[in-house]
Design a protein around this motif. Structure first.
Motif, PDB file in Angstrom:
ATOM      1  N   LYS A  54      -5.333   6.021   4.895  1.00 61.58           N
ATOM      2  CA  LYS A  54      -5.326   6.967   6.095  1.00 61.58           C
ATOM      3  C   LYS A  54      -4.184   7.807   5.847  1.00 61.58           C
ATOM      4  N   ALA A  55      -3.111   7.330   5.350  1.00 64.77           N
ATOM      5  CA  ALA A  55      -1.679   7.859   5.284  1.00 64.77           C
ATOM      6  C   ALA A  55      -2.091   9.216   4.189  1.00 64.77           C
ATOM      7  N   MET A  56      -2.732   8.769   2.987  1.00 71.15           N
ATOM      8  CA  MET A  56      -2.905   9.584   1.957  1.00 71.15           C
ATOM      9  C   MET A  56      -3.914  11.088   2.583  1.00 71.15           C
ATOM     10  N   MET A  57      -4.808  10.704   3.365  1.00 73.63           N
ATOM     11  CA  MET A  57      -5.804  11.544   3.845  1.00 73.63           C
ATOM     12  C   MET A  57      -4.941  12.366   4.953  1.00 73.63           C
ATOM     13  N   GLU A  58      -4.108  11.883   5.737  1.00 69.84           N
ATOM     14  CA  GLU A  58      -3.347  12.645   6.787  1.00 69.84           C
ATOM     15  C   GLU A  58      -2.302  13.574   6.115  1.00 69.84           C
ATOM     16  N   LEU A  59      -1.980  13.160   4.990  1.00 67.22           N
ATOM     17  CA  LEU A  59      -0.848  13.851   4.026  1.00 67.22           C
ATOM     18  C   LEU A  59      -1.517  15.209   3.403  1.00 67.22           C
ATOM     19  N   LEU A  60      -2.781  14.740   3.002  1.00 65.37           N
ATOM     20  CA  LEU A  60      -3.577  15.884   2.137  1.00 65.37           C
ATOM     21  C   LEU A  60      -4.005  16.900   3.358  1.00 65.37           C
ATOM     22  N   TYR A  61      -4.536  16.499   4.487  1.00 65.18           N
ATOM     23  CA  TYR A  61      -4.898  17.621   5.525  1.00 65.18           C
ATOM     24  C   TYR A  61      -3.714  18.144   5.880  1.00 65.18           C
ATOM     25  N   SER A  62      -2.732  17.424   6.329  1.00 67.53           N
ATOM     26  CA  SER A  62      -1.653  17.862   7.018  1.00 67.53           C
ATOM     27  C   SER A  62      -0.561  18.980   6.239  1.00 67.53           C
TER      28      SER A  62
ATOM     29  N   SER B  67      10.959  13.220   3.588  1.00 65.03           N
ATOM     30  CA  SER B  67      12.179  13.273   4.509  1.00 65.03           C
ATOM     31  C   SER B  67      11.534  13.176   5.928  1.00 65.03           C
ATOM     32  N   PHE B  68      11.788  12.022   6.644  1.00 59.49           N
ATOM     33  CA  PHE B  68      11.100  11.999   7.832  1.00 59.49           C
ATOM     34  C   PHE B  68      12.049  12.516   8.960  1.00 59.49           C
ATOM     35  N   SER B  69      13.277  12.798   8.586  1.00 64.18           N
ATOM     36  CA  SER B  69      14.002  13.498   9.640  1.00 64.18           C
ATOM     37  C   SER B  69      13.548  14.946   9.828  1.00 64.18           C
ATOM     38  N   ASP B  70      13.134  15.506   8.813  1.00 63.74           N
ATOM     39  CA  ASP B  70      12.736  17.036   9.418  1.00 63.74           C
ATOM     40  C   ASP B  70      11.287  17.193   9.010  1.00 63.74           C
TER      41      ASP B  70
ATOM     42  N   SER C 185       1.319  13.198  13.254  1.00 61.11           N
ATOM     43  CA  SER C 185       0.187  12.363  12.722  1.00 61.11           C
ATOM     44  C   SER C 185       0.597  11.953  11.456  1.00 61.11           C
ATOM     45  N   ALA C 186       0.709  12.505  10.640  1.00 60.96           N
ATOM     46  CA  ALA C 186       1.084  12.016   9.190  1.00 60.96           C
ATOM     47  C   ALA C 186       2.235  11.193   9.093  1.00 60.96           C
ATOM     48  N   GLN C 187       3.589  11.690  10.125  1.00 63.90           N
ATOM     49  CA  GLN C 187       4.717  11.039  10.057  1.00 63.90           C
ATOM     50  C   GLN C 187       4.355   9.723  10.622  1.00 63.90           C
TER      51      GLN C 187
ATOM     52  N   ILE D 265       1.664   7.405  10.378  1.00 61.45           N
ATOM     53  CA  ILE D 265       1.083   6.709   9.663  1.00 61.45           C
ATOM     54  C   ILE D 265       1.808   6.554   8.446  1.00 61.45           C
ATOM     55  N   LEU D 266       2.566   7.497   7.800  1.00 62.30           N
ATOM     56  CA  LEU D 266       3.289   7.453   6.589  1.00 62.30           C
ATOM     57  C   LEU D 266       4.877   6.499   6.961  1.00 62.30           C
ATOM     58  N   SER D 267       5.011   6.201   8.185  1.00 61.52           N
ATOM     59  CA  SER D 267       6.199   5.393   8.458  1.00 61.52           C
ATOM     60  C   SER D 267       5.680   3.896   8.450  1.00 61.52           C
ATOM     61  N   ARG D 268       4.389   3.831   8.926  1.00 61.62           N
ATOM     62  CA  ARG D 268       3.823   2.330   8.837  1.00 61.62           C
ATOM     63  C   ARG D 268       3.606   2.063   7.406  1.00 61.62           C
ATOM     64  N   TRP D 269       3.053   3.131   6.662  1.00 58.67           N
ATOM     65  CA  TRP D 269       2.558   2.830   5.144  1.00 58.67           C
ATOM     66  C   TRP D 269       4.000   2.366   4.192  1.00 58.67           C
ATOM     67  N   VAL D 270       4.945   3.143   4.354  1.00 52.47           N
ATOM     68  CA  VAL D 270       6.321   3.039   3.603  1.00 52.47           C
ATOM     69  C   VAL D 270       6.626   1.207   3.835  1.00 52.47           C
TER      70      VAL D 270
END
Length: 299
Positions: A134-142, A159-162, A182-184, A186-191
């Motif tokens: 899901k993180a990959m798809m959110e990032l591709l679309y975002s 860079s999660f800060s900005d 939305s990408a941030q 799911i990415l935080s969970r994936w890391v």
């Protein structure tokens, strides 16, 4: 003249190791070249001129051949004539410099906003690999990044800060692109999940397999295809479709072509104009509402 064609085809088959299918395609194209020569009473290849090649391609196009078919005929003729040049059967290659009909630019299909939102919202997030996918798809679309840019991404590129990521694009050009909330999330969970899978602390890849290795382009394509089928998406899901959907939806909302060009990492604005498209009805409504000479007068 026929024997020259046969010798060339034999060379492709036996020396160049071309497949039977490819050699048959070459034969079909060269038979068109031969028929043209016979029709104008040429009895050797030396008589063919550049104008003849242009006339041959133009005739095929007028008879309904697609630009791709004309390009194949031109390519086969050029390579065959190059072969004759190497054998000193002709003095110049008349097909050099001849251009075929321009091919229409094919636009990849995008997924409409509602369908894509529904698809992403119903993606499960119960297991580490589900979170990763899901993180990959959110990032591709975002962010509208390319498949190769996604697979080549390292953890330190985030860079999660900005809410931006550093992308190594075509021509080794680095750009920074934003990603959404939305990408941030799911990415935080994936890391966090990724760190549990990593077996080699030297591994820098953001997206890794169950064995802790960087995911390949092919593996990413397979995961997207799997989820598209599993969750009942009507169209086949692949990374390029998410990239195109991102560009289309941003352009439809903002009409800022330059911003989309920068987001996608296109060197030329003309590429962005081809790559993205506004729905005509959306454009027409915007025009009718905004242009002073388009507004209908009240009775």
């Amino acid at each position: 003249m026929e024997s020259d064609i046969q010798r060339y085809l034999n060379r492709l088959l036996h020396e160049k190791r071309y497949s039977d299918h490819t050699v048959k395609n070459y034969r079909r194209q060269l038979e068109k070249l031969l028929a043209f020569c016979q029709n104008v009473d040429y009895n050797n290849w030396q008589q063919i001129t550049t104008q003849d090649i242009r006339m041959l391609i133009a005739k095929q196009h007028r008879q309904g051949a697609s630009p791709s078919t004309c390009a194949l005929l031109l390519s086969a003729s050029r390579r065959f004539l190059e072969f004759l040049l190497s054998e000193k059967k002709i003095k110049v290659n008349p097909a050099v410099g001849v251009r075929g009909p321009k091919k229409a630019k094919r636009l990849p299909k995008n997924i409409d906003v509602d369908s894509l939102n529904h698809f992403l919202d119903q993606m499960p997030e119960d297991e580490p690999l589900q979170i990763r996918d899901k993180a990959m798809m959110e990032l591709l679309y975002s962010s509208g990044i390319r498949l190769s840019e996604l697979s080549g991404m390292d953890v330190n590129d985030l860079s999660f800060s900005d809410q931006t990521l550093r992308v190594l694009g075509k021509g080794n050009k680095i750009r920074e692109v934003p990603f959404g909330n939305s990408a941030q999330k799911i990415l935080s969970r994936w890391v966090k999940e990724r760190n549990q899978l990593i077996k080699n602390n030297q591994e820098k890849a953001l997206f890794v397999s169950q064995q802790g290795n960087r995911l390949t382009n092919r593996a990413i394509q397979q995961r997207l295809s799997h989820w598209g089928k599993h969750l009942g998406l009507n169209d086949r899901l692949h990374p390029h479709k998410l990239r195109h959907s991102c560009a289309t939806h941003v352009l439809e909302s903002s009409s800022d072509l330059r911003a989309v060009q920068e987001l996608l990492g296109h060197a030329s604005i003309s590429t962005t104009q081809i790559y993205t498209h506004l729905d005509f009805q959306h454009l027409a409504k915007t025009y009718d509402a905004a242009h002073p000479r388009a507004r209908k007068k009240k009775d």
